[in-house]
Scaffold this active site. Sequence first.
Site, mmCIF file in Angstrom:
data_model
loop_
_atom_site.group_PDB
_atom_site.id
_atom_site.type_symbol
_atom_site.label_atom_id
_atom_site.label_comp_id
_atom_site.label_asym_id
_atom_site.label_seq_id
_atom_site.Cartn_x
_atom_site.Cartn_y
_atom_site.Cartn_z
ATOM 1 N N SER A 125 0.823 -1.209 0.000
ATOM 2 C CA SER A 125 0.000 0.000 0.000
ATOM 3 C C SER A 125 0.856 1.257 0.000
ATOM 4 C CB SER A 125 -0.874 -0.005 1.252
ATOM 5 O OG SER A 125 -1.432 1.267 1.463
ATOM 6 N N GLU A 127 0.222 3.620 1.680
ATOM 7 C CA GLU A 127 0.288 4.037 3.091
ATOM 8 C C GLU A 127 1.647 3.704 3.698
ATOM 9 O OE1 GLU A 127 -2.060 5.569 5.368
ATOM 10 O OE2 GLU A 127 -2.810 6.233 3.440
ATOM 11 N N TYR A 149 -1.933 0.602 10.183
ATOM 12 C CA TYR A 149 -2.139 -0.066 8.892
ATOM 13 C C TYR A 149 -0.880 0.049 8.013
ATOM 14 C CZ TYR A 149 -3.694 -0.930 4.153
ATOM 15 O OH TYR A 149 -3.786 -1.419 2.882
HETATM 16 O O1 F7E Z 1 -9.341 7.776 2.840
HETATM 17 C C1 F7E Z 1 -9.873 11.257 3.849
HETATM 18 C C2 F7E Z 1 -8.987 10.385 4.718
HETATM 19 O O2 F7E Z 1 -10.376 5.710 3.794
HETATM 20 C C3 F7E Z 1 -8.813 8.609 1.822
HETATM 21 C C4 F7E Z 1 -7.275 1.830 1.464
HETATM 22 O O3 F7E Z 1 -7.641 1.090 0.341
HETATM 23 O O4 F7E Z 1 -5.952 3.306 0.136
HETATM 24 C C5 F7E Z 1 -7.009 3.266 1.070
HETATM 25 O O5 F7E Z 1 -6.656 4.006 2.241
HETATM 26 C C6 F7E Z 1 -8.609 9.999 2.375
HETATM 27 C C7 F7E Z 1 -7.886 10.060 3.725
HETATM 28 O O6 F7E Z 1 -8.576 5.542 1.984
HETATM 29 C C8 F7E Z 1 -13.271 10.948 5.079
HETATM 30 O O7 F7E Z 1 -8.571 11.086 5.865
HETATM 31 C C9 F7E Z 1 -11.925 12.548 4.517
HETATM 32 O O8 F7E Z 1 -6.973 11.118 3.689
HETATM 33 O O9 F7E Z 1 -10.808 6.281 1.375
HETATM 34 P P1 F7E Z 1 -9.868 6.281 2.508
HETATM 35 P P2 F7E Z 1 -7.048 5.528 2.484
HETATM 36 O O10 F7E Z 1 -6.940 5.798 3.934
HETATM 37 O O11 F7E Z 1 -6.280 6.409 1.563
HETATM 38 C C10 F7E Z 1 -4.709 2.762 0.588
HETATM 39 C C11 F7E Z 1 -3.737 2.812 -0.554
HETATM 40 C C12 F7E Z 1 -4.851 1.434 1.205
HETATM 41 O O12 F7E Z 1 -3.967 0.592 1.119
HETATM 42 C C13 F7E Z 1 -6.015 1.226 2.099
HETATM 43 O O13 F7E Z 1 -6.270 -0.149 2.327
HETATM 44 O O14 F7E Z 1 -9.890 10.582 2.589
HETATM 45 N N1 F7E Z 1 -11.259 11.379 4.327
HETATM 46 N N2 F7E Z 1 -13.169 12.298 4.981
HETATM 47 C C14 F7E Z 1 -12.058 10.364 4.663
HETATM 48 N N3 F7E Z 1 -11.865 9.040 4.631
HETATM 49 C C15 F7E Z 1 -12.898 8.242 4.997
HETATM 50 N N4 F7E Z 1 -12.743 6.899 4.937
HETATM 51 N N5 F7E Z 1 -14.096 8.764 5.429
HETATM 52 C C16 F7E Z 1 -14.325 10.115 5.494
HETATM 53 O O15 F7E Z 1 -15.405 10.558 5.857
#
Ligand code: F7E
Length: 358
Positions: A125, A127, A149
């Site tokens: 990832s 991440e 993570y």
């Molecule tokens: O968040 C922001 C949050 O949860 C993206 C997974 O597939 O990609 C994914 O991880 C961004 C972050 O994905 C909300 O703070 C704002 O900056 O959709 P996400 P992620 O954390 O980038 C990587 C590559 C992986 O490997 C992971 O498994 O969006 N954000 N507001 C929010 N995020 C969420 N979930 N919900 C909100 O309301």
Amino acid sequence: MKKIIITGVTGQDGSNMVRYLLNNTEHIIYGTVRRLSVTNHENIKDIKDERFKLINLDITDQQSIINNVKSIMPDYIINFAAQSFVGESWNTPIQTFTTNTLSVMYFLESIKEYCPTCRFYSAGSSEEFGDVEYVPQDIKHPCRPRSPYGASKCSARHLVKVYRESYNLFAIHCILFNHEGIRRGKEFVTRKITSNIARIKKEIDNGEKVTPFELGNIYAKRDWSDSEDFVEAVWLMLNMKEPREYVLSSNETHTVKEFVELSCQSAGLKYQWFETINELDTKLIVNGEVIMKISKKFYRPAEVDLLYGDSTETRQILNWKPKVSFKDLVYKMVMNDIKLLDNYNPNDNNLYNIENTL
Ligand code: F7E
């Protein structure tokens, strides 16, 4: 005809991989599921093919992995199962490590002991890059995780390298930047946005009261691709001559705010932002009504502010490039969520039989 174990087939990437392999190969696919009292087969319920079999396998239980590897003797193991929600990893750090890291070691041990020619794919990832040092990030970027993570995926990457080099296993770890699509879980920001925009579009069209939704940090930047494009590249890397590490990305970066804007445009909603110097005051307005506000609840203890990948090298090695643009991805997800609201049937519960392979 080869035998392929895919973990995480009820999730987005696993279910897309199953579809890709059924359409493009002759192989037999063993999709693993955990024994649950309530099944979660939504993403695979439409797959009807004798070459696709479901098996019980708990990736957190080493014996369960050994039993299945010994009984199937697979040619490939594609490990997409994970605790993949970054935000949740602060609440369940141990479960995150058990699921994302220990399981990788269990698979590598089982392959080494019982099936050393089996090719293994570990899903990494972006991440892992976390608090980034430079843009765009390529495979040389150091591990600087910002969440349990991210740390779990860095550890898995190191384990894959150690086993590859120590035991000459065909074990690859690919760093995937964000990848989305119509089978994405609604806890992730993209699907959360598109499903809410679809709902609000219906509410507005039907003259109903609009219920706003809430987001956290809309200024975070991500490199978003289509998961269906990525599974093709994963299969190509599993069939290269030599194993190695890869990066998959769109080579673009966009804010969450831009994703919201494109979703509104895709649904034909004319929006306006209300903004002050305090980002928590930000609101999204359609027809004079607030449809989205910011809530502190969705901010993370530590954020990855900017992900922007460089997969040039991977594209050259695999002779591959993504087909779906960022704009088309958002449009596809919004249209799918609008269609799902039209076709919603609460009694639709098409379940699978799980094979006993042991
Ligand atoms: O968040 C922001 C949050 O949860 C993206 C997974 O597939 O990609 C994914 O991880 C961004 C972050 O994905 C909300 O703070 C704002 O900056 O959709 P996400 P992620 O954390 O980038 C990587 C590559 C992986 O490997 C992971 O498994 O969006 N954000 N507001 C929010 N995020 C969420 N979930 N919900 C909100 O309301």
